[in-house]
Design a protein around this motif. Structure first.
Motif, PDB file in Angstrom:
ATOM      1  N   VAL A  88      77.008  34.051 -46.214  1.00 62.33           N
ATOM      2  CA  VAL A  88      77.601  35.049 -46.497  1.00 62.33           C
ATOM      3  C   VAL A  88      78.144  34.853 -47.851  1.00 62.33           C
ATOM      4  N   VAL A  89      78.483  35.679 -48.859  1.00 59.14           N
ATOM      5  CA  VAL A  89      78.359  35.625 -49.995  1.00 59.14           C
ATOM      6  C   VAL A  89      80.072  36.534 -50.162  1.00 59.14           C
ATOM      7  N   LEU A  90      80.703  35.279 -50.978  1.00 55.57           N
ATOM      8  CA  LEU A  90      82.027  36.451 -51.072  1.00 55.57           C
ATOM      9  C   LEU A  90      81.899  36.279 -52.750  1.00 55.57           C
ATOM     10  N   GLU A  91      82.538  37.355 -53.129  1.00 57.21           N
ATOM     11  CA  GLU A  91      82.590  37.669 -54.441  1.00 57.21           C
ATOM     12  C   GLU A  91      83.957  37.336 -54.783  1.00 57.21           C
ATOM     13  N   ALA A  92      83.844  37.064 -55.484  1.00 54.76           N
ATOM     14  CA  ALA A  92      85.420  36.727 -56.775  1.00 54.76           C
ATOM     15  C   ALA A  92      85.341  37.427 -57.820  1.00 54.76           C
ATOM     16  N   THR A  93      86.850  37.921 -57.834  1.00 48.50           N
ATOM     17  CA  THR A  93      86.794  39.378 -58.696  1.00 48.50           C
ATOM     18  C   THR A  93      88.547  38.493 -59.314  1.00 48.50           C
ATOM     19  N   PRO A  94      88.736  39.621 -60.183  1.00 47.91           N
ATOM     20  CA  PRO A  94      90.119  39.302 -61.390  1.00 47.91           C
ATOM     21  C   PRO A  94      91.566  38.707 -60.177  1.00 47.91           C
ATOM     22  N   GLU A  95      91.561  39.713 -58.897  1.00 51.66           N
ATOM     23  CA  GLU A  95      92.162  40.224 -58.105  1.00 51.66           C
ATOM     24  C   GLU A  95      92.357  39.114 -56.608  1.00 51.66           C
ATOM     25  N   VAL A  96      90.906  38.523 -56.285  1.00 55.07           N
ATOM     26  CA  VAL A  96      90.846  37.831 -55.155  1.00 55.07           C
ATOM     27  C   VAL A  96      89.858  36.381 -56.140  1.00 55.07           C
ATOM     28  N   HIS A  97      90.330  34.970 -55.984  1.00 53.28           N
ATOM     29  CA  HIS A  97      89.655  33.798 -55.779  1.00 53.28           C
ATOM     30  C   HIS A  97      88.810  33.480 -54.373  1.00 53.28           C
ATOM     31  N   HIS A  98      87.832  33.254 -54.296  1.00 54.10           N
ATOM     32  CA  HIS A  98      87.182  32.555 -52.406  1.00 54.10           C
ATOM     33  C   HIS A  98      86.904  31.067 -52.850  1.00 54.10           C
ATOM     34  N   ALA A  99      86.976  30.129 -52.342  1.00 52.84           N
ATOM     35  CA  ALA A  99      86.854  28.933 -51.995  1.00 52.84           C
ATOM     36  C   ALA A  99      86.564  29.067 -50.821  1.00 52.84           C
ATOM     37  N   ILE A 100      85.446  27.785 -50.092  1.00 57.12           N
ATOM     38  CA  ILE A 100      84.795  27.434 -49.004  1.00 57.12           C
ATOM     39  C   ILE A 100      85.450  26.062 -48.590  1.00 57.12           C
ATOM     40  N   VAL A 101      85.444  25.649 -47.391  1.00 56.70           N
ATOM     41  CA  VAL A 101      85.638  24.763 -46.426  1.00 56.70           C
ATOM     42  C   VAL A 101      84.845  24.630 -45.270  1.00 56.70           C
ATOM     43  N   CYS A 102      84.883  23.553 -44.944  1.00 61.55           N
ATOM     44  CA  CYS A 102      84.501  22.790 -43.315  1.00 61.55           C
ATOM     45  C   CYS A 102      84.966  22.399 -42.675  1.00 61.55           C
ATOM     46  N   THR A 103      85.754  22.744 -41.751  1.00 63.09           N
ATOM     47  CA  THR A 103      87.451  22.117 -41.551  1.00 63.09           C
ATOM     48  C   THR A 103      87.207  21.330 -41.047  1.00 63.09           C
ATOM     49  N   LEU A 104      86.157  21.129 -39.832  1.00 63.18           N
ATOM     50  CA  LEU A 104      86.093  20.409 -38.867  1.00 63.18           C
ATOM     51  C   LEU A 104      85.088  19.568 -39.203  1.00 63.18           C
ATOM     52  N   CYS A 105      83.997  19.691 -39.457  1.00 62.74           N
ATOM     53  CA  CYS A 105      82.650  18.675 -40.512  1.00 62.74           C
ATOM     54  C   CYS A 105      81.926  18.807 -41.668  1.00 62.74           C
ATOM     55  N   SER A 106      81.018  19.699 -42.009  1.00 63.04           N
ATOM     56  CA  SER A 106      81.122  19.649 -43.408  1.00 63.04           C
ATOM     57  C   SER A 106      79.781  20.964 -43.779  1.00 63.04           C
ATOM     58  N   CYS A 107      79.902  22.021 -42.397  1.00 65.57           N
ATOM     59  CA  CYS A 107      79.476  23.082 -42.690  1.00 65.57           C
ATOM     60  C   CYS A 107      79.143  23.428 -44.235  1.00 65.57           C
ATOM     61  N   TYR A 108      78.042  23.448 -44.501  1.00 63.95           N
ATOM     62  CA  TYR A 108      77.247  24.341 -45.837  1.00 63.95           C
ATOM     63  C   TYR A 108      76.343  24.790 -46.303  1.00 63.95           C
ATOM     64  N   PRO A 109      76.066  25.741 -46.747  1.00 61.65           N
ATOM     65  CA  PRO A 109      74.616  26.016 -47.335  1.00 61.65           C
ATOM     66  C   PRO A 109      73.545  25.564 -48.488  1.00 61.65           C
ATOM     67  N   TRP A 110      73.657  24.693 -47.251  1.00 67.15           N
ATOM     68  CA  TRP A 110      72.406  24.327 -47.825  1.00 67.15           C
ATOM     69  C   TRP A 110      71.095  24.251 -48.768  1.00 67.15           C
ATOM     70  N   PRO A 111      70.653  25.880 -48.347  1.00 68.07           N
ATOM     71  CA  PRO A 111      69.182  26.592 -49.145  1.00 68.07           C
ATOM     72  C   PRO A 111      70.092  25.873 -50.066  1.00 68.07           C
ATOM     73  N   VAL A 112      70.608  26.750 -50.135  1.00 70.20           N
ATOM     74  CA  VAL A 112      71.524  27.713 -52.400  1.00 70.20           C
ATOM     75  C   VAL A 112      72.142  26.508 -52.856  1.00 70.20           C
ATOM     76  N   LEU A 113      72.974  25.058 -51.714  1.00 73.33           N
ATOM     77  CA  LEU A 113      73.255  24.331 -52.615  1.00 73.33           C
ATOM     78  C   LEU A 113      73.596  23.084 -52.659  1.00 73.33           C
ATOM     79  N   GLY A 114      72.393  22.724 -52.079  1.00 71.88           N
ATOM     80  CA  GLY A 114      71.875  20.968 -51.912  1.00 71.88           C
ATOM     81  C   GLY A 114      72.957  20.531 -51.061  1.00 71.88           C
TER      82      GLY A 114
END
Lengths: 199, 136
Positions: A88-114
Motif C-alpha cells: 500500500v502506498v501512502l501519499e504524503a501531503t502538506p498536512e500529513v507526513h507518513h513513515a513506515i516501520v515494522c514493529t516486530l521484525c523487518s517487513c519491508y516492500p522489497w520489490p520497490v526498495l530492495g
C-alpha cells in the motif's frame, strides 16, 4: 539434504539461524555480510521505487491507480515480485507526513526498495518510531517535520507492506521522469527523509 | 543532477565478488534475487570465505555436490529458487564439515526462528497507523 517441501519461510529461517550462529561465534560480522549484500542491492533497489514515484508525479492517472492498487500499478512498470503482493502506498501531503516501520521484525516492500537498511531492523528505530516519531526523525535523521504537520506511522507486516509517495519538490516543473527519479531517495520512500533538489 | 545511472558505486568489492562467482556451476551472469534470504545467503558465503573460514574451492565443491545430488534426484521446479537453496546447503555443508557449526545446534536454532513468527503476530495486515503524532 532434501529440498523437497521446504517452504520459503523455512529456508529463510535456516539462513537466519546459520547467520546468527556464525556471527555469535565470531566467524563473520554483520558488517561484512552487509558489505557483500550491498553490491547486489542495486538490482532490486530503491531506484525501482523511485521510478514509480517519478511516474506518479508526472501522471495523475497513474498516481490514482498507484494509491488504489499499488501492486497492479507497479506491475505496469514491470516491477513486482515476492513480498510485493500486498503493498500500500501512502501519499504524503502538506498536512500529513507518513513513515513506515515494522514493529516486530523487518517487513519491508522489497520489490520497490530492495533489502531494508540495517537501522530499519534496529530495535531502537522500531520502538522509538512509535513512541516519538517527530523526535526520532529530527534527531536520528536530521529530518525536521513542521510542528503543525501530522505524522502517521504505519506498521508493515508480512501481509501488508507500506511505503511512502513523497511530495514532489518545488522547482521541478517541466522535469522529465528520469530527472525526477534521480531525486527520490530510499529514505524518502520510508518516510525518514525528504526529497531535495540538489543545487 | 543525475546519479550514476544506478550503477553500484562499490566497484572494488563488486569485482572481487565477480571473480569468485564466475567459475561456479550453473551461474549465469545475471544473478537474480527474488527474496531477501537469497541475497543474505549469497553474501554470507562470500563474507565467511573472506573472513578466512574456508577456501573458496571448498564452497565450490559443496555447491557442485549439492546440485549433483539434486539432479540425481530428478527434482523439477524453479531453477533460480533451487540455485539459491543449493547455495545455502553448500554454506551449511562447509561449515558443518569443518566443525565450525554444530548441526544439532543449528537445527535447534532453525526451529527457534520458525517458532517466533507465531508469537509475533506479524502475519496479519495492520490497516490503521500504529502511531499518530498530531500537528499542533
Amino acid at each position: 539434504m532434501s529440498r523437497t517441501g521446504r517452504t520459503s519461510e523455512e529456508i529463510a529461517a535456516r539462513v537466519k539461524a546459520l547467520e546468527s550462529m556464525m556471527i555469535e561465534q565470531g566467524l563473520v560480522t554483520t558488517e561484512m555480510i552487509d558489505h557483500y549484500a550491498e553490491i547486489y542491492e542495486n538490482e532490486v533497489g530503491p531506484q525501482l521505487g523511485a521510478r514509480v514515484v517519478a511516474k506518479a508525479w508526472v501522471d495523475p492517472e497513474f498516481k490514482a491507480r498507484l494509491l488504489e492498487d499499488a501492486p497492479a500499478a507497479c506491475g505496469e512498470l514491470g516491477i513486482g515480485g515476492m513480498q510485493g503482493e500486498h503493498m500500500v502506498v501512502l501519499e504524503a501531503t502538506p498536512e500529513v507526513h507518513h513513515a513506515i516501520v515494522c514493529t516486530l521484525c523487518s517487513c519491508y516492500p522489497w520489490p520497490v526498495l530492495g533489502p531494508p537498511p540495517n537501522w530499519y531492523k534496529d530495535p531502537q528505530y522500531r520502538s522509538r518510531m512509535i513512541r516519538e516519531p517527530r523526535k526520532l526523525l529530527a534527531e536520528e535523521f536530521g529530518y525536521v517535520i513542521d510542528e503543525t504537520r501530522e505524522i502517521r506511522v504505519w506498521d508493515s507486516s508480512s501481509e501488508l507492506r507500506y511505503w511512502v509517495l513523497p511530495e514532489r519538490p518545488s522547482g521541478t516543473d517541466g522535469w522529465d521522469e528520469q530527472q525526477l527519479a534521480a531525486l527520490v531517495s530510499r529514505d524518502s520512500m520510508i518516510g525518514v527523509g525528504s526529497v531535495q533538489v540538489t543545487p | 543532477m543525475r546519479d550514476s545511472n544506478g550503477q553500484p558505486d562499490s566497484v572494488g568489492p563488486g569485482e572481487e565478488v565477480k571473480a569468485l562467482v564466475q567459475n561456479l556451476p550453473l551461474l549465469s551472469n545475471d544473478l537474480a534475487f527474488d527474496e531477501p534470504w537469497q541475497l543474505r545467503a549469497f553474501a554470507l558465503a562470500i563474507a565467511a570465505h573472506k573472513s578466512g573460514q574456508y577456501p573458496w574451492s571448498d564452497f565450490q565443491s559443496a555447491l557442485i555436490a549439492s546440485i549433483k545430488g539434486w539432479e540425481g534426484a530428478g527434482e523439477v521446479g524453479d531453477a533460480a529458487w533451487s540455485y539459491h537453496e543449493h547455495w545455502l546447503d553448500a554454506i551449511q555443508a562447509v561449515m558443518v564439515d569443518n566443525d565450525l557449526v554444530d548441526v544439532d545446534l543449528l537445527e535447534e536454532r532453525v526451529r527457534e526462528v520458525l517458532d517466533m513468527p507465531a508469537n509475533r503476530n506479524h502475519h496479519e495486515p495492520h490497516y490503521e497507523p500504529v502511531a499518530v503524532d498530531p500537528g499542533c
